[in-house]
Design an enzyme around this catalytic site. Sequence first.
Site, PDB file in Angstrom:
ATOM      1  N   LYS A 272       0.993  -1.335  -0.185  1.00 26.81           N
ATOM      2  CA  LYS A 272       0.180   0.235  -0.265  1.00 26.81           C
ATOM      3  C   LYS A 272       0.770   1.194  -0.662  1.00 26.81           C
ATOM      4  O   LYS A 272       2.518   1.252   0.523  1.00 26.81           O
ATOM      5  CB  LYS A 272      -0.517   0.200   1.210  1.00 26.81           C
ATOM      6  CG  LYS A 272      -1.987  -0.573   1.112  1.00 26.81           C
ATOM      7  CD  LYS A 272      -3.206  -0.676   2.624  1.00 26.81           C
ATOM      8  CE  LYS A 272      -3.837  -1.881   2.501  1.00 26.81           C
ATOM      9  NZ  LYS A 272      -5.153  -1.781   1.462  1.00 26.81           N
ATOM     10  N   ARG A 346     -10.785 -11.211   1.761  1.00 24.07           N
ATOM     11  CA  ARG A 346     -11.392 -11.925   1.417  1.00 24.07           C
ATOM     12  C   ARG A 346     -10.803 -13.828   1.440  1.00 24.07           C
ATOM     13  O   ARG A 346     -11.381 -14.793   1.861  1.00 24.07           O
ATOM     14  CB  ARG A 346     -11.596 -11.691  -0.179  1.00 24.07           C
ATOM     15  CG  ARG A 346     -10.458 -12.350  -0.636  1.00 24.07           C
ATOM     16  CD  ARG A 346     -11.121 -11.377  -2.738  1.00 24.07           C
ATOM     17  NE  ARG A 346     -10.753  -9.321  -2.541  1.00 24.07           N
ATOM     18  CZ  ARG A 346     -11.414  -9.012  -2.913  1.00 24.07           C
ATOM     19  NH1 ARG A 346     -11.633  -9.146  -4.451  1.00 24.07           N
ATOM     20  NH2 ARG A 346     -11.077  -7.342  -2.680  1.00 24.07           N
TER      21      ARG A 346
HETATM   22  N1  BES Z   1      -8.213  -3.145   4.913  1.00 28.57           N
HETATM   23  C1  BES Z   1      -7.994  -3.212   2.778  1.00 28.57           C
HETATM   24  C2  BES Z   1      -9.435  -2.258   2.564  1.00 28.57           C
HETATM   25  C3  BES Z   1      -9.933  -0.804   3.171  1.00 28.57           C
HETATM   26  C4  BES Z   1      -9.314  -0.102   2.705  1.00 28.57           C
HETATM   27  C5  BES Z   1     -10.058  -1.027   4.405  1.00 28.57           C
HETATM   28  C6  BES Z   1      -9.041   1.308   3.307  1.00 28.57           C
HETATM   29  C7  BES Z   1     -10.139   0.222   4.942  1.00 28.57           C
HETATM   30  C8  BES Z   1     -10.196   1.835   4.088  1.00 28.57           C
HETATM   31  C9  BES Z   1      -8.634  -4.489   2.144  1.00 28.57           C
HETATM   32  O1  BES Z   1      -7.405  -5.417   2.342  1.00 28.57           O
HETATM   33  C10 BES Z   1      -6.956  -4.146   1.034  1.00 28.57           C
HETATM   34  O2  BES Z   1      -6.770  -3.170   0.842  1.00 28.57           O
HETATM   35  N2  BES Z   1      -8.714  -4.357  -0.336  1.00 28.57           N
HETATM   36  C11 BES Z   1      -8.015  -3.550  -2.051  1.00 28.57           C
HETATM   37  C12 BES Z   1      -9.162  -4.487  -2.578  1.00 28.57           C
HETATM   38  C13 BES Z   1      -8.152  -4.892  -4.365  1.00 28.57           C
HETATM   39  C14 BES Z   1      -6.499  -4.580  -3.922  1.00 28.57           C
HETATM   40  C15 BES Z   1      -9.190  -5.564  -4.505  1.00 28.57           C
HETATM   41  C16 BES Z   1      -8.829  -2.132  -2.050  1.00 28.57           C
HETATM   42  O3  BES Z   1      -9.962  -1.928  -1.207  1.00 28.57           O
HETATM   43  O4  BES Z   1      -8.253  -1.588  -2.213  1.00 28.57           O
HETATM   44 MG    MG Z   2      -5.153  -5.351   1.786  1.00 32.29          MG
END
Ligand code: BES
Ligand code: MG
Length: 495
Positions: A272, A346
Site C-alpha cells: 500500500k 477475502r
Molecule cells: N484492508 C483493505 C480495505 C480497506 C481500505 C479498509 C481502506 C479500510 C480502509 C483491504 O484489504 C484492501 O486492501 N482491499 C483492496 C482490494 C483490492 C486490491 C482488490 C482495496 O480495497 O483496494
Molecule cells: Mg489488503
Amino acid sequence: MQITTSTKNNLNSDCIVLFAKSGGDLLPYAKVIDKTCGSAISKAIKNSRFQGGEEEVFIINAPVSNEISQVVVVGMGDINQANIDSWRLAGIASGKALDTTGVVSSSIIFEKTKLAEQDIAESFAEGIHLAMYRFDRFLTNQKKHQQSAFEKLILIVEDEKSPALKTVIKNVNALMEGVNITRDLVNLPANFANPDLMVKTAKDLKKDKISVQILGEKELKKLGMGMLLAVGQGSAQESRLIVMKYNGNGKAPYKAVVGKGVMFDTGGYDIKPAAGMLHMKADMGGAGAVMGMMKALAKRKSKVNVIGVCGCVVNMISENAFLPGDVLTSYKGLTVEVGNTDAEGRLVLGDALAYIVDKEKPAEVIDIATLTGACMVALGGSYAGMFTEHTNIAKALKKSGEVTGENLWRLPVNKKYGSMLKSKIADIGNMGSSPYGGSSTAAAFLQKFVGDTPWAHLDIAGVAMIDKIGGNIPVTGAGGFGVRLLVNYLENNPK
Ligand code: BES
Ligand code: MG
Ligand code: ZN
C-alpha cells in the site's frame, strides 16, 4: 462509568443535566428545577448565545442553589422532531460537557416526550458511554485535572421502580462494556494488538461462560486452510482462528458471526502507499466487533445462541510472505490464484466462513470486515455496506442499523459478480477482472465459500475508524461499529 436510575427527591450529585428546545426554552421537568433556584438557569440562558439547538450545550460552572452546584443544559432542537438518533447525540453532547466540567457524578432530569421512555433512555445512555470512552493509555503526561473523572450518572425518572427502565439501563451498561472492548482493540496499534492479544481477549471471555477454541498454525494446516495461512505466513506472529460459543437459548440452532482480523495490512508485496497504509491497524475492526459482541451478549444474558469467529493474521512482507501469482488451496478445496496480495481479507474470511459452515452448520452466518476501499468510496462514513441475497436478513439487519444508528446500505452480490473472479490457472482468482464494483466482487468471492447457508456480509471499511472520514457519531478513533448493530439484530432475530 455506570448509569443508574432514581427519582426527583434524590438529587445528590455534583451536577445536574437539563434539556432545552430550540429557542433556548427549558423543557417541562427542567423548568420545575429552574423554579427551585429562582429561575437562575433560564436567566443565565437568556444572557447567553445558547439557542437550544441539537448538540448545543450550555454550562453553568457555579452553584445555582444550595442543592445544585453545577448545571449542564443540552439542546434538543425541535423536540417534536427528536428521534432516538437525536437522543443518542444528546447523550454524546451531555457526556462531553460533563467530561469538560470535571465532575465525578451527575443527575440528569429526563423528560417525557412522544417516544417511549425506555427507547430514549437506552439511546441516551449509549451516547453517554460513547462520549465518556477515552483512549489515553499512551498519554504519559496527563495531569490529574486532565484525566477522566466521571464515574456515575443518575437518570432521574418519574418512576424509579419501573423495572423495565432499570433493565434497559443495566443492559446498556453491559452492551457498552462490549463496545469499549472493541474500541480498545481497534484503537490499539499493531505492536500491541496482534493475534496473541486477540487470543488473550477471547480467553478472558471464558469467565463470562463463553467457550473458546483457539486454532494455531499447526491445526490450521491440518485442516487445510491454505488461504488464511498464506496471508499470515510473512509475519513472525502466529496466525490464529478463534472460535467462541455463547449459549443463551438452550438447544436452539446457532448463528455464526465471522470477523476479519487482519491485525495490520501492509498490502503484502502489492504494498500500500503510505497514506493508505497509515490506518491499517484498524483492519481487524470486524474481528474486534465480534469480540465486543460476544462480551455484550454474555453480559446481557441474551437469549440467543451465537458462535463468534475471528480470523487473526498479519499481512506482511518478508522472505516467507505469499506472492502475487501464488496458487492457494482453500479449506473448501477450491484453488485460488492470488491476483493481488492486498485483497487478503477475502482469503482469510473465505476459509473461516467455509470452516464454520462445514463444522458447526449454523442456521445463518454473517461476516463483518474492513474489506474494500471501494465500499468506503461508495458510502463514506455514514453507512456500512450490506451484501446478501436474503431479503429477510437484509430487512432485519437494516432495521437494527436504524435503531442503533449503525446504518447499513444494501449493495448487490450475486453469481454474476462471482463470474468476474476468473483465473487461467486456478479455479478462481482473488481479484475482479474489472476495476469497477470492487466491493461486490469481494462479496461475491466470499459467497463462493459459504454454500447454501443464509449469509450476509457487512463491509465496514468506511466506518470502523470515525475520524478518518467522519461518521454518524461525533467521537474520535474507533466507535466500536458493529457491536450495537449485531447485538440488536441477534436479540431480535434469535431463530
Ligand atoms: N484492508 C483493505 C480495505 C480497506 C481500505 C479498509 C481502506 C479500510 C480502509 C483491504 O484489504 C484492501 O486492501 N482491499 C483492496 C482490494 C483490492 C486490491 C482488490 C482495496 O480495497 O483496494
Ligand atoms: Mg489488503
Ligand atoms: Zn485488508
